[in-house]
Design an enzyme around this catalytic site. Sequence first.
Site, PDB file in Angstrom:
ATOM      1  CG  ASP A  55      15.610 -46.015  22.291  1.00 26.75           C
ATOM      2  OD1 ASP A  55      16.245 -45.118  22.939  1.00 26.75           O
ATOM      3  OD2 ASP A  55      15.406 -46.126  21.227  1.00 26.75           O
TER       4      ASP A  55
ATOM      5  CG  ASP B  50      17.857 -41.938  24.072  1.00 29.72           C
ATOM      6  OD1 ASP B  50      17.072 -42.872  24.221  1.00 29.72           O
ATOM      7  OD2 ASP B  50      18.061 -41.446  23.619  1.00 29.72           O
TER       8      ASP B  50
END
Length: 412
Positions: free
Chosen positions: A83, A292
């Site tokens: 992430d 992201d």
Amino acid sequence: MTMAYPIVFQYPCFVSTICLIMFLLSQFSTIEANNIEGFSVKLIRKMSSNAGTVQAPTHAYLGQHLMELSIGTPRKTIYAIADTGSDLIWVQCVPCDKCYKQLNPLFDPLKSSTYTNISCQSELCHRLDTGVCSPENRCNYTYGYGDNALTQGVLGQETVTFTSTTGQVVPLGGIIFGCGHNDTGNFNDHEMGIIGLGGGQVSLISQIGDSLGGKRFSQCLVPFHTDFNVPSRMSFGKGSEVTGEGVVSTPLVVKQDKTPYFVTLLGISVGNTYLAFNGGEGNVTKGNMFLDSGTPPIILPTELYERVFAEVKRQVPLKPITDDPTLGPQLCYRTLENLSGPMMTAHFEGADVALAPIQTFIPPKNGVFCLAFTNTSSDVGVYGNFAQSNYLIGFDLEAHVLSFKLNDCTKQ
């Protein structure tokens, strides 16, 4: 997982409408590996240096990419979401009565000879800005995400082990991580936690970068459609630079929040039709998007999203699906094969990134393809992992540059 914030959610939640597939101090760690300048890892598609570049396997499942690594002594294999939108490294730990179900055994810190708790008096307890002292003098933490996921537990230090491209075992000692004892959110049973790869000081990149030749890393994510046995790859430190013919680069915009990798999107082209980010009304705001890897779709401010939606609908020579309530408001089409068009281009400052239908349309079910975009009321958008696929993307935190190179990420 979208961008994460300790305790307070400072931005609105970025929640995708693609509900069928959306589903992650001043004293740094002591690195125990010798003569390692960088490393790479495979990323598991979650469905099922003298030593070379340090790598981590990463596999994809339900729109997320899981990094495979080992933690503790003896080593325990962990599969956690890679992430770039958050910082904290955390895994579910024993005891975990208020946690989501996972298939693999929980990590038990009491069975690891290299685990240490971080005390309330340690400066490390305050590096996450959420350190709260427990009655046992342990540093408790709370860490929340933009999709309302939450992890609570104890901060500790542990040895994390990777494998280099030459097969050498690379132990990295004293890594700060969260031992989660109360974890909630839209996780599935393959996910054992999250590996925070953002720019903040407790992320994996910040903790290991200085010892591996620099705070930089690169990733090559396989497309959503790829066989889950084919891994993506992520490389760290020296040797992870993205160079050569065809590389385009855009500045990373430095803001007060160091976690997200902000870039400036000037506009999006659908075929030959250019759509300015702000409708052509003056200059765009710097840092209006961030990359992201924990969020699957591209998320755009509503006004731009509606223009993109309308232009794609105009150019696709098929009738949109309107009789399937499970698809919601998404723009979807029935076809036996992936759509042949339209081609799209993300126009970043200094870098045009071409996007084929395999990066902009996804199949939530057989014979159906949906536009992998959604919208937000925020004026800051998200460049998700669907669009990042089949590009070697380099993140240089020291030069503040993000680089793209078109690549077949299934052949690494």
